[in-house]
Design an enzyme around this catalytic site. Structure first.
Site, PDB file in Angstrom:
ATOM      1  N   GLU A  38     -13.047  15.377  -8.772  1.00 17.36           N
ATOM      2  CA  GLU A  38     -12.392  16.378  -8.034  1.00 17.36           C
ATOM      3  C   GLU A  38     -13.183  17.666  -8.148  1.00 17.36           C
ATOM      4  O   GLU A  38     -12.841  18.415  -7.462  1.00 17.36           O
ATOM      5  CB  GLU A  38     -10.828  16.497  -8.621  1.00 17.36           C
ATOM      6  CG  GLU A  38     -10.099  17.058  -7.491  1.00 17.36           C
ATOM      7  CD  GLU A  38      -8.705  16.840  -7.558  1.00 17.36           C
ATOM      8  OE1 GLU A  38      -7.988  16.078  -6.898  1.00 17.36           O
ATOM      9  OE2 GLU A  38      -8.074  17.454  -8.345  1.00 17.36           O
ATOM     10  N   HIS A  87     -17.513  -7.674 -21.067  1.00 13.65           N
ATOM     11  CA  HIS A  87     -17.134  -8.954 -20.595  1.00 13.65           C
ATOM     12  C   HIS A  87     -16.872  -8.878 -18.993  1.00 13.65           C
ATOM     13  O   HIS A  87     -16.386  -9.674 -18.547  1.00 13.65           O
ATOM     14  CB  HIS A  87     -16.008  -9.647 -21.273  1.00 13.65           C
ATOM     15  CG  HIS A  87     -16.491  -9.863 -22.730  1.00 13.65           C
ATOM     16  ND1 HIS A  87     -17.145 -11.074 -23.086  1.00 13.65           N
ATOM     17  CD2 HIS A  87     -16.281  -9.010 -23.663  1.00 13.65           C
ATOM     18  CE1 HIS A  87     -17.410 -10.949 -24.539  1.00 13.65           C
ATOM     19  NE2 HIS A  87     -16.781  -9.671 -25.031  1.00 13.65           N
ATOM     20  N   LYS A  97      -3.819  14.358   3.130  1.00 10.76           N
ATOM     21  CA  LYS A  97      -2.368  14.827   2.966  1.00 10.76           C
ATOM     22  C   LYS A  97      -1.704  15.399   4.399  1.00 10.76           C
ATOM     23  O   LYS A  97      -0.579  14.759   4.780  1.00 10.76           O
ATOM     24  CB  LYS A  97      -2.165  16.130   2.200  1.00 10.76           C
ATOM     25  CG  LYS A  97      -2.300  15.791   0.639  1.00 10.76           C
ATOM     26  CD  LYS A  97      -2.003  16.823  -0.277  1.00 10.76           C
ATOM     27  CE  LYS A  97      -2.453  16.650  -1.725  1.00 10.76           C
ATOM     28  NZ  LYS A  97      -2.417  17.905  -2.311  1.00 10.76           N
TER      29      LYS A  97
HETATM   30  O1  F6P Z   1      -4.598  15.276  -4.895  1.00  8.78           O
HETATM   31  C1  F6P Z   1      -4.864  16.754  -5.273  1.00  8.78           C
HETATM   32  C2  F6P Z   1      -3.984  17.481  -6.294  1.00  8.78           C
HETATM   33  O2  F6P Z   1      -3.776  18.757  -5.649  1.00  8.78           O
HETATM   34  C3  F6P Z   1      -4.721  17.702  -7.671  1.00  8.78           C
HETATM   35  O3  F6P Z   1      -5.663  18.563  -7.835  1.00  8.78           O
HETATM   36  C4  F6P Z   1      -3.548  18.021  -8.526  1.00  8.78           C
HETATM   37  O4  F6P Z   1      -3.763  17.503  -9.742  1.00  8.78           O
HETATM   38  C5  F6P Z   1      -2.560  16.940  -7.800  1.00  8.78           C
HETATM   39  O5  F6P Z   1      -2.894  16.966  -6.362  1.00  8.78           O
HETATM   40  C6  F6P Z   1      -1.029  17.228  -8.219  1.00  8.78           C
HETATM   41  O6  F6P Z   1      -0.798  18.471  -7.787  1.00  8.78           O
HETATM   42  P1  F6P Z   1       0.700  19.012  -8.246  1.00  8.78           P
HETATM   43  O7  F6P Z   1       0.599  19.207  -9.543  1.00  8.78           O
HETATM   44  O8  F6P Z   1       0.696  20.330  -7.317  1.00  8.78           O
HETATM   45  O9  F6P Z   1       1.891  18.184  -7.814  1.00  8.78           O
END
Ligand code: F6P
Length: 550
Positions: free
Chosen positions: A353, A384, A512
């Protein structure tokens, strides 16, 4: 700064690569009996052996030149000074401040935040101690026996990895559970065995908007309300860790139960903050301090050690050597400690990331490869499963092996066998087995020459497969803190050299947004927006099958 590929050191590395790419490590070891000594470093009781790499003194000198020409030290100092180096979000990157135990001020964009950190960490510890000592009581006045951390990504992987890794240091009459998946199986399977009277939920979410976490949190809240008949008792069973306290309050978390995190701590770097509450509950304040101290030791090493003796810098440079010159696309993380079983998954987020980017700091597409694909598993299990590919496959997969020389219980028979595998595997990857050796072995075993010749191609191991080995005394909280911080800094150095911002994550946004739109259609029960024909076809099939299965 000129583009990366125009740096003088880069050009020199390109021609150096041509001169060394076919050299076998067997020969390098034969030529230099002191190779282990030359190419290994120590930090406290941690030994970092990088001698089994396809490098010589010139390689390291040139890679160090590259680090200098990329201004790694200047950027490192900017990070530690609290400058807003996460330029796309206009934020400082100060997770290192959370483990600064020097009593020196720590700055975020010119503001000393040390007392803020101290106050919040104290709140975390107080809360954790109340739970650990059974002073925290649930709605029916019973002590807490189960803590469920609801979170995902950085709000899940770090706490889970550390809690698992430090199992021997954890309190015995409290169980910590982790729920991250929006798939109801995760929370249902967890709650099935729990009693609301004695369960505490920590909703860990920096943003307090992440869909997966919020849906799971709502289920947890309903589960509590179902038992207690109203939300009157929620404050005894719900805690939140977030930088969005307003949303947490609206959700129903009592203001006293909201622990703060800051926008200058990235999610994947947040286990040192209140996001580590589940860790503190499991191992207690003193061991948590040890974890922080271990990380701080790595921070000091990173900031104060010359580049040629600087473990995270060397780790980063070796990664760049394989990624950008040998074009290897992956890196394997292989811990030889069962309690580190979540370490590869944790590092996957930390690394991929952070450095899975293709646009540089000036907004231009890069013309070189950046972050590698990181994968891994417990070393023994992997032997394995996928080591076959590491030994004889067509791909070059540099690997990190990590092993404690003693573990908590240390049953000699188990541990000696474990360690024999660590040494054997890195030796085998480096040496391989030549045709002569393979032939002699088969003839010695009584095979006819004809049979041996037919089998020979399959029995040869090319070797020359690079590994780093990290050997340390034991997986204590302090050692774990050091190891995690070394990897954090490795990732940082690589990001600087690749000239990318390791601290944003715009790439996760698109999915998202689309999921939010599609959820509306799923709730409506039909495809109502424009999609490509594959997505539309899949959704229609979903609706059809869904109506059949009920
Ligand atoms: O999926 C991306 C992300 O923003 C990560 O960088 C982060 O750790 C995770 O989602 C959870 O985000 P939050 O702590 O805001 O729920």
């Amino acid at each position: 700064m000129p583009p990366l590929k125009q740096l003088p050191a880069w050009t020199e590395l390109e021609s150096h690569y041509q001169s060394i790419k076919d050299t076998h490590m067997r020969d390098l070891f034969e030529q230099d009996p002191g190779r282990f000594k030359h190419f290994s470093l120590k930090l406290g009781k941690l030994l970092f052996d990088y001698s089994k790499n396809r490098i010589n003194n010139d390689t390291i000198s040139l890679l160090l030149k590259l680090a200098k020409q990329s201004h790694v030290e200047e950027w490192r100092d900017k990070m530690f000074a609290g400058e807003a180096i996460n330029h796309t979000e206009g934020r400082a990157v100060q997770h290192v401040a959370l483990r600064n135990n020097t009593n020196e001020p720590v700055y975020v964009s010119g503001r000393d935040v040390s007392s803020e950190i101290e106050t919040e960490i104290l709140r975390v510890k107080e809360m954790a101690e109340k739970i650990r000592t059974r002073a925290w009581r649930g709605a029916t006045n019973q002590p807490i026996t189960d803590v469920v951390n609801i979170g995902i990504g950085g709000s899940h992987l770090g706490p889970q990895m550390v809690t698992e890794a430090l199992t021997p240091y954890a309190i015995h009459d409290l169980d910590i559970h982790f729920v991250s998946n929006i798939d109801e199986n995760h929370i249902n399977n967890t709650l099935e065995h729990l009693n609301p009277d004695t369960t505490l939920f920590i909703i860990s979410s920096k943003s307090f908007t992440t869909q997966d976490t919020m849906v799971n949190a709502e289920t947890a809240r309903s589960w509590l309300e179902h038992k207690f008949g109203s939300d009157k008792y929620l404050h005894r069973h719900l805690v939140a860790v977030t930088s969005n306290p307003k949303a947490a309050t609206e959700f129903g978390v009592n203001a006293n139960n909201i622990l703060k995190m800051w926008d200058w701590v990235g999610g994947r770097y947040s286990l040192w903050s209140a996001i580590g509450l589940s860790i503190v509950i499991a191992i207690g304040s003193e061991y948590f301090d040890d974890l922080l101290e271990g990380a701080h030791a790595a921070d000091e090493h990173f900031t104060m050690t010359p580049l040629d003796e600087n473990i995270p810098v060397i780790m980063a440079l070796l990664g760049i050597w394989y990624n950008n010159f040998f074009n290897s696309e992956t890196i394997a993380i292989l811990p030889y400690d069962q309690n580190m079983h979540r370490f590869p998954a944790y590092l996957q987020q930390a690394d991929m990331e952070s450095n899975g980017k293709s646009v540089d700091r000036s907004g231009e597409f890069v013309d070189y490869s950046t972050g590698p694909i990181l994968f891994g598993e417990i070393g023994i299990a992997s032997q394995h499963a996928f080591y076959q590919l590491l030994h004889q496959g067509t791909k070059l997969v540099p690997a990190d092996m990590l092993a404690p020389v003693s573990n908590y219980q240390c049953i000699a028979q188990h541990h000696r066998a474990l360690m024999s595998n660590v040494f054997a595997q890195s030796e085998a990857m480096m040496l391989g087995k030549t045709a002569d050796e393979a032939m002699a072995e088969m003839l010695d075993a009584g095979m006819s020459e004809k049979q041996a010749k037919a089998l020979l191609p399959y029995k040869v191991f090319p070797g020359n497969r690079p590994t780093n080995t990290f050997l340390f005394d034991t997986l204590s909280p302090r050692m774990l803190g050091t190891i995690i911080a070394l990897y954090e800094h490795k990732i940082f150095v690589q990001g600087i050299i690749w000239n990318i911002n390791s601290f944003d994550q715009w790439g996760v946004e698109l999915g998202k947004v689309l999921a939010t739109n599609i959820l509306e259609e799923i709730n409506e029960g039909c495809v109502s927006k424009a999609h490509d024909c594959s997505t539309e076809g899949l959704m229609n099939y979903y609706f059809k099958l869904r109506s059949q299965v009920g």
